[in-house]
Write an enzyme that holds these catalytic residues in place. Structure first.
Site, short mmCIF file in Angstrom:
data_model
loop_
_atom_site.label_atom_id
_atom_site.label_comp_id
_atom_site.label_asym_id
_atom_site.label_seq_id
_atom_site.Cartn_x
_atom_site.Cartn_y
_atom_site.Cartn_z
N HIS B 116 0.83 -1.21 0.00
CA HIS B 116 0.00 0.00 0.00
C HIS B 116 0.87 1.26 0.00
O HIS B 116 1.67 1.45 0.90
CB HIS B 116 -0.90 -0.01 1.24
CG HIS B 116 -1.84 1.15 1.32
ND1 HIS B 116 -1.91 1.97 2.42
CD2 HIS B 116 -2.74 1.64 0.43
CE1 HIS B 116 -2.82 2.91 2.21
NE2 HIS B 116 -3.34 2.73 1.02
N HIS B 140 -7.97 7.65 -4.11
CA HIS B 140 -8.46 6.30 -4.42
C HIS B 140 -9.60 6.30 -5.44
O HIS B 140 -9.91 5.26 -6.01
CB HIS B 140 -8.93 5.62 -3.13
CG HIS B 140 -7.85 5.41 -2.12
ND1 HIS B 140 -7.49 6.38 -1.21
CD2 HIS B 140 -7.03 4.36 -1.88
CE1 HIS B 140 -6.51 5.93 -0.44
NE2 HIS B 140 -6.19 4.71 -0.83
N ARG B 215 -3.16 24.43 0.62
CA ARG B 215 -2.63 23.08 0.63
C ARG B 215 -3.14 22.41 1.90
O ARG B 215 -2.57 22.58 3.00
CB ARG B 215 -1.08 23.13 0.61
CG ARG B 215 -0.42 21.84 0.13
CD ARG B 215 -0.29 20.83 1.23
NE ARG B 215 0.19 19.54 0.74
CZ ARG B 215 -0.62 18.50 0.56
NH1 ARG B 215 -1.91 18.58 0.80
NH2 ARG B 215 -0.11 17.34 0.15
N CYS B 262 5.02 25.61 -0.48
CA CYS B 262 4.86 24.16 -0.39
C CYS B 262 6.15 23.49 -0.84
O CYS B 262 6.79 23.93 -1.80
CB CYS B 262 3.70 23.73 -1.28
SG CYS B 262 3.45 21.95 -1.30
N TYR B 400 7.91 14.56 2.91
CA TYR B 400 8.59 15.85 3.02
C TYR B 400 10.06 15.71 3.40
O TYR B 400 10.55 16.34 4.35
CB TYR B 400 7.84 16.76 4.01
CG TYR B 400 6.47 17.17 3.53
CD1 TYR B 400 6.30 17.80 2.31
CD2 TYR B 400 5.33 16.92 4.30
CE1 TYR B 400 5.04 18.17 1.86
CE2 TYR B 400 4.07 17.29 3.85
CZ TYR B 400 3.94 17.91 2.63
OH TYR B 400 2.69 18.28 2.19
#
Lengths: 560, 560
Positions: B116, B140, B215, B262, B400
């Protein structure tokens, strides 16, 4: 090779007579030099229109021109008038003319002042002898500088005054410089500038003091530790004066492992793109040592530093005890917040690698400003001044700054760029050397190097490529001596020491040459730029593009 | 397009029956997606040996495979056994099997857990319905994910339990998200991620809140300001709880102008080199605002922060009030020294651009950590924890972070890289747009953009090239609104706001195309890397290579 250009061509040589016509005297001679530092390389192109003439010289006419010049000088020898020192001394300004003497000749350099690569400093020599200045700034001791000077000759000094001058000039200001290790690669002798061979640099996490790169701007001063006094000015407590003993006993001793790097490290790679002004450093104008001393913060607090000062001041200036013939000392400054921060780790260091500071590294006291360019780590520290202003020194204001690749000596404005403080992320390959040959039978290759970043930013990764940057592998990093316990992760923002790294990779099958490249990443994830040309700058500082080394693979002869 | 690979080819489809043979179930389906963020893009290659199969699909056999799959499903429809919810719920571990339901189907996904992309989080869905998770993680909701799921089908849920499930699932967690301005370019709707058009970004030094890039990682929580409580843990004073009113009245209000960016800004340029995992941000996942609130430092001091804490703690963790269906909140941490430094300027902000924080930006309170990646500026702040450890959140530990271009999903070790905090130097061209056409008759061209660097490092220069990087000009920089007084030089290390820049240059004679490039330099003289490929990384973060825009010049028709 002599590279010069001349006003209105060779024909002018035979028509030039005293007094020097301004239109002729203002024609610059352009010369090429590779060993000049701050005081000027005599490469500035002051009259863009003359560039075509230079191109011609480069194409092969230089020798003819040089011959013509020598012939001309011989003819003129007897024609000069005799001047007294008093007459020379009366020419000390642009209004009255700027005259100097050199080996008995008298020169009117008025028109040259504006073109002097070292700037206005040349006026300090007005009315007197050039010799003590040229002894200090050894860049002048080159044949083409003498050729240029000869253009400005207006007379001869009388015999009596010449004799007096010679008596005054017997002392070489560099005569008391210390002995140095012969392994060092000397870039300039006076002042002394040298770097260790790269292959020994990466053999030791702590660089032995003898191999630590040396970057002096002036003669090494002789300082008596018994009478040494450090002055601290600009704080509410008034002038604080500390003896060496007081510095050692009144304040706790702190030890910091910190890498220092010259702003000009790897300048030779910029020179390969286009000639810059400055010493032609290789990749080893960087070294790592442990430094011990009092914290600058503690000394400033003892001298009365507090929130009131923080509101009015912005900088801490340092003056060295090294000085030129006019008494001008080396100087620099750092931002106040770096100086007073608990996490800035700025030291008034009196020990290097566990022993007294060596003479070349600032005995008895130097400032160590971790994470900041070498030039602000003032050696032979004499004075600390807390101020609203940056240091007014040449090295803070008109040197050690970065510019766009499009900026040249005709357009540069030193006021437009900040003085270099923290340095950008850096790395280089110390082994193998460029051009090395590897036997195919060895099957694998070990690549070694260093990596460091300014501002306490820790290097977190070094990528190595064997194919010029197409594919990358991650090198192994170490932060301490082999066999020692690792130092662990430094506190955030206080990674002052470099990382040594290495990687052993199989020789790629079929490859005849390896284009080895390294690039480092710091914990702000700053990366090194790919290529040199886009970061080229006229002073050749901040050279931190990917480092590249090419290696040939020699096939096993039995298999051939 | 459906991109999948299948164990042992299509023939296996008809032989697969309950119970699922491990060897079959462990075959992964590989899918391609361009809109996935943290929760996984389903692009990971878990079985390197299957890459040839994928290559085949890419070459055009995908449609055939998809057809085969649909046929096969139709044949199987009647063959599945019926299970109760209780039976499903008894399969909640790798030992007992991991079963889930989706729209009445029962699926045994035990073998899929290890594959996954979103990691172990999938176990939270064990024994229950997938719908609420997929509503939360909209990645999904794509056809190929359903196709993949169908491979694991083992039965059907009985009608009564299915009815109960549907009753529970009527609530869309995003139904209370706020309205957004239609000009925003949406990268993902649930959670909401959008950026403004670049051409309006550089029109204002302060980005209007409505245009500020959004975000979100989770649904926007509804927080009642009257009952809002901020908890502060881990300090000697014990748990400190502050109402919004207390936060506003007990601590001085500070205002900081700070740019947030970001980590994935300009990710699309990395995708152009090689597909990465993450939202396909353009160049506008960066904006600048004024933020007002209490200083985090003041609040920590009020809660008992002192030297003792500094010795044992190293991080300040933040938890948002935004949470997923399992109650897991968004979380992140920053180094303690950033949080407590007087010069860190970290705010617990309750105002943005002079008004209450908008819902999308963290109403009523968010952390603003100037100079640090957006992801640590936690919105809808619920809890502050002073700790020896970093946040254990997915976003701090397994997302990140930056990696070498040679690191892929098979070799990545998230423990080996530091969590992104300070960002590297950045700049981009906001006008003209890539592909724009300029008339020759306009004679000159104005290029505009932004530049910023992390860690409070001030951008000191922006170089612009019109010829792909061969020659460079220096752009004009401004640090405030047009018509406003300039803000002046920020204190060293506290330049939190971006710079806007522009340059107007004559159109080069004869040029048919301009290859416009920009690169910024900060006051640590860090530069942007030249090209994207050598800084490419599997998460597509830290994309700060030179920004390039190509423009065509249309010759004046009358002259042709």
């Amino acid at each position: 090779m002599l590279l010069l250009r001349r006003c209105r061509g060779l024909t002018l040589l035979s028509t030039r007579r005293l007094p020097v016509a301004p239109a002729v005297a203002s024609c610059a001679v352009r010369l090429r030099s590779s060993s000049a530092e701050d005081q000027g390389s005599y490469q500035r192109a002051h009259r863009p229109g003359w560039r075509h003439a230079v191109a011609g010289l480069l194409a092969g006419t230089g020798a003819v021109l040089a011959y013509g010049l020598h012939q001309h000088k011989a003819e003129q020898e007897a024609a000069y008038p005799i001047f007294s020192q008093e007459e020379v001394t009366s020419h000390r300004s642009l209004q009255d003319g700027v005259w100097v003497t050199y080996k008995g000749g008298v020169y009117d350099i008025t028109e040259f002042v504006a073109m002097h690569p070292g700037g206005d400093k040349i006026l300090l020599a007005a009315g007197g002898a050039l010799e003590p200045f040229w002894a200090l700034y050894a860049v002048h001791n080159q044949e083409h500088v003498l050729e240029m000077l000869s253009e400005y000759k207006v007379g001869e000094l009388n015999a009596e005054d010449l004799k007096k001058q010679k008596t005054m000039q017997t002392l070489d200001p560099y005569s008391s410089d210390p002995e140095r290790h012969p392994v060092l690669r000397i870039n300039n002798l006076k002042p002394f500038n040298a770097e260790p061979p790269p292959e020994i640099l990466s053999d030791s996490f702590i660089t032995p003091s003898a191999f630590f790169f040396k970057r002096n701007h002036l003669p090494v001063p002789q300082v008596d530790p018994a009478t040494y006094l450090l002055q601290v000015e600009g704080l509410p407590g008034g002038l604080l004066t500390l003896s060496l003993e007081e510095l050692k006993t009144r304040f706790p001793k702190h030890t910091v492992t910190a890498t220092l790097q010259c702003a000009g490290n790897r300048r030779s790679e910029m020179n390969a793109v286009k000639q810059v002004k400055g010493l032609n450093w290789g990749i080893a104008a960087i070294s790592n040592a442990t430094w011990s001393g009092a914290r600058l913060r503690d000394v400033l607090l003892a001298a009365g530093y507090g929130p009131d000062v923080a509101r009015r001041a912005g900088h801490v200036q340092f003056e060295g005890l090294d000085k030129d013939v006019t008494g001008t000392t080396y100087g620099a400054s750092i931002p106040l917040n770096k100086a007073v921060s608990e996490e800035g780790d700025v030291l008034l260091a009196y020990e290097m690698n566990g022993a007294d500071l060596p003479a070349d590294h600032g005995y008895p006291v130097r400032v160590v400003v971790p994470g900041v360019v070498g030039a602000r780590n003032v050696k032979w520290l004499g004075k600390i001044i807390v101020s609203a202003d940056e240091s007014s020194s040449h090295w803070q204001q008109n040197d050690y700054k970065g510019f766009s690749p499009g900026t040249d000596w005709d357009t540069v404005n030193f006021k437009s760029a900040p003085a270099i403080q923290e340095l950008p992320v850096q790395s280089a390959i110390t082994a193998p050397a460029d051009g090395a040959v590897v036997d195919r039978s060895s099957e694998e290759l070990t690549v070694k190097g260093y990596a460091w970043s300014g501002g306490g930013r820790e290097v977190v990764r070094v990528d190595v490529s064997l194919d010029g940057g197409k594919t990358w592998q991650v090198a192994q990093i170490r932060s301490s001596e082999k066999g020692q316990a690792p130092e662990g992760t430094p506190p955030t923002g206080r990674a002052w020491a470099w990382k040594l790294w290495e990687i052993t990779a199989p020789l790629p099958p079929g490859a005849k040459e390896l284009k080895i490249v390294c690039k480092a990443v710091d914990n702000s994830y700053n990366m090194q730029p790919d290529t040199v040309a886009p970061i080229w700058n006229l002073r050749g500082v901040l050279s931190n593009a990917w480092h590249r080394v090419n290696v040939k693979i020699r096939e096993d002869e039995r298999e051939e």
